[in-house]
Scaffold this active site. Structure first.
Site, short mmCIF file in Angstrom:
data_model
loop_
_atom_site.label_atom_id
_atom_site.label_comp_id
_atom_site.label_asym_id
_atom_site.label_seq_id
_atom_site.Cartn_x
_atom_site.Cartn_y
_atom_site.Cartn_z
N LYS A 191 50.02 33.33 38.66
CA LYS A 191 48.19 32.56 38.98
C LYS A 191 47.64 31.81 38.56
O LYS A 191 47.12 32.08 37.08
CB LYS A 191 47.73 34.36 38.81
CG LYS A 191 48.84 35.29 39.84
CD LYS A 191 48.22 37.05 39.84
CE LYS A 191 48.63 37.84 40.72
NZ LYS A 191 47.31 38.95 40.85
N ALA A 239 51.43 44.44 36.22
CA ALA A 239 52.40 44.95 35.63
C ALA A 239 53.15 46.08 35.04
O ALA A 239 54.18 47.01 35.23
CB ALA A 239 53.38 43.96 34.39
N LYS A 281 39.69 34.35 39.60
CA LYS A 281 39.70 35.63 39.15
C LYS A 281 39.83 36.26 38.07
O LYS A 281 39.30 36.36 36.49
CB LYS A 281 40.46 36.57 40.06
CG LYS A 281 41.98 36.57 39.55
CD LYS A 281 42.38 37.24 39.11
CE LYS A 281 44.38 37.04 38.99
NZ LYS A 281 44.75 37.91 38.58
N ARG A 307 44.98 40.47 30.24
CA ARG A 307 44.94 39.76 29.01
C ARG A 307 43.45 39.29 28.90
O ARG A 307 43.52 38.50 27.90
CB ARG A 307 46.40 39.12 29.26
CG ARG A 307 46.77 38.15 29.99
CD ARG A 307 47.65 37.47 30.02
NE ARG A 307 48.90 38.91 30.77
CZ ARG A 307 50.41 38.82 30.50
NH1 ARG A 307 51.57 37.37 30.18
NH2 ARG A 307 51.09 39.82 30.79
N ASN A 308 43.51 38.50 30.39
CA ASN A 308 42.05 37.90 30.72
C ASN A 308 41.13 38.40 29.77
O ASN A 308 39.86 37.92 28.83
CB ASN A 308 41.92 36.92 32.05
CG ASN A 308 43.42 36.45 32.08
OD1 ASN A 308 43.69 35.08 31.62
ND2 ASN A 308 44.17 36.35 33.11
#
Length: 336
Positions: A114, A148, A199, A263-264
């Site tokens: 991604k 995940a 996103k 994480r973003n």
């Protein structure tokens, strides 16, 4: 054409998302042989011995035959008819180093990445076609929403499989489907790839705003503006009939913007709290795709003369070192 009765699948990558995909593939009911490329030889040895990834999702039991795990990417790819790419976009070229177009001949290549390839500034599908001459009909793109960590816990999740060829998308989707993975089929390969890139930038924007102290009310307005901005972008680059409210677009945006596992969002939150980019990267010790994607998308925005205020805010903060507070204040005046 994929024959699911004898599929041999290579997973390229050894992070949390790749480890989750190994679990999905081994838990699926269809018979298949799985091969796994793991970057570090010492991790290969550990996984072969203890059946766990020492660095990511270490609670997941790895049910891959030890002899099928290797750090030799050519050895792994040569044995398979389906190759699943699952590295951070910035590391894909180094992961595939030494491979040439003939290594992918007649193989289906699946992108679970991604992000955008930084130097070439291409989404993965474009990169595969230009670098390895892989036909569009042999490329399948996987979209979310799917973290995940929840796959590791076997919580019900959804994956979208996009291909220009419906049979190819269905065949790959069947390899992943299980009691906790539901699959959706799409033909919007380019839109889903770009949506997955955007996103991450929007989740980073949400994290910045959270770090600055903005509340849930503002976040809701931010994300509602973000989905409209995404719709405008993908329609400009890949016009076709699509419903931006479906899970591959809006769903993936929502989970990345709000989840504790994002994480973003975490990276953006640290930036909003005053961390430098370098200090945030060091503390996270994981790749936030939105950081690299921001610069790449900004180049696309300029080339096509698009108006993307949220993406522009993130770029100004990350790359031009503008005040996060000042940039978000300006952005807020633009919202509807």
């Amino acid at each position: 054409m994929i024959d699911n009765s004898k599929s041999k699948i290579a997973v390229i990558g050894s992070g949390s998302w790749a480890t989750a995909m190994i679990k999905m593939l081994t838990d699926s009911t269809l018979s298949k042989e799985i091969f796994w490329w793991v970057r570090k030889p010492e991790d290969v040895t550990f996984i072969r011995t203890y059946k766990h990834n020492p660095s990511y999702l270490s609670a997941v039991e790895v049910k891959v035959q030890p002899e099928n795990i290797s750090s030799d990417v050519r050895e792994i790819v040569s044995q398979c008819d389906i190759v699943v790419l699952n590295t951070p976009a910035a590391y894909l070229k180094s992961a595939l180093e030494g491979l040439i177009a003939s290594d992918f001949k007649d193989k289906t290549v699946v992108s679970a990445i991604k992000g955008i390839i930084p130097d070439e500034n291409q989404i993965v599908g474009e990169y595969l076609r230009s670098q390895y001459d892989i036909p569009l009909e042999k490329i399948v793109v996987i979209g979310g929403p799917c973290h995940a960590e929840e796959v590791a816990q076997e919580k019900l999740s959804y994956l979208t499989f996009a291909s220009s060829t419906k049979h190819e998308a269905n065949a790959v989707a069947a390899l992943f489907a299980s009691r906790y993975i539901n699959t959706i089929i799409s033909d919007d390969v380019i839109g889903i790839e770009y949506g997955a890139v955007l996103k991450n930038i929007y989740a980073l924007a949400g994290g910045i705003c959270h770090g600055l102290g903005y509340g849930d009310n503002f976040q809701a307005v931010l994300i509602s503006n973000a989905i409209r901005e995404m719709d405008y972008f993908v329609e400009a680059l890949a016009p076709q009939h699509r419903d931006i409210k479906t899970s591959a677009y809006l769903g993936d945006l929502l989970v990345t913007a709000y989840s504790q596992f994002s994480r973003n969002r975490t990276f953006g939150n640290m930036i909003g709290k005053g961390y430098t980019v370098q200090s945030a990267q060091l503390e996270m010790n994981m790749v936030a795709e939105g950081y690299y994607a921001s610069a790449c998308i900004q180049s696309v925005i300029q080339r096509f003369e698009l108006r993307m205020p949220i993406c522009n805010m993130v770029f100004q903060v990350l790359y031009n070192h503008q005040s996060a507070s000042a940039e978000v204040t300006k952005l807020a005046k633009d919202f509807t």
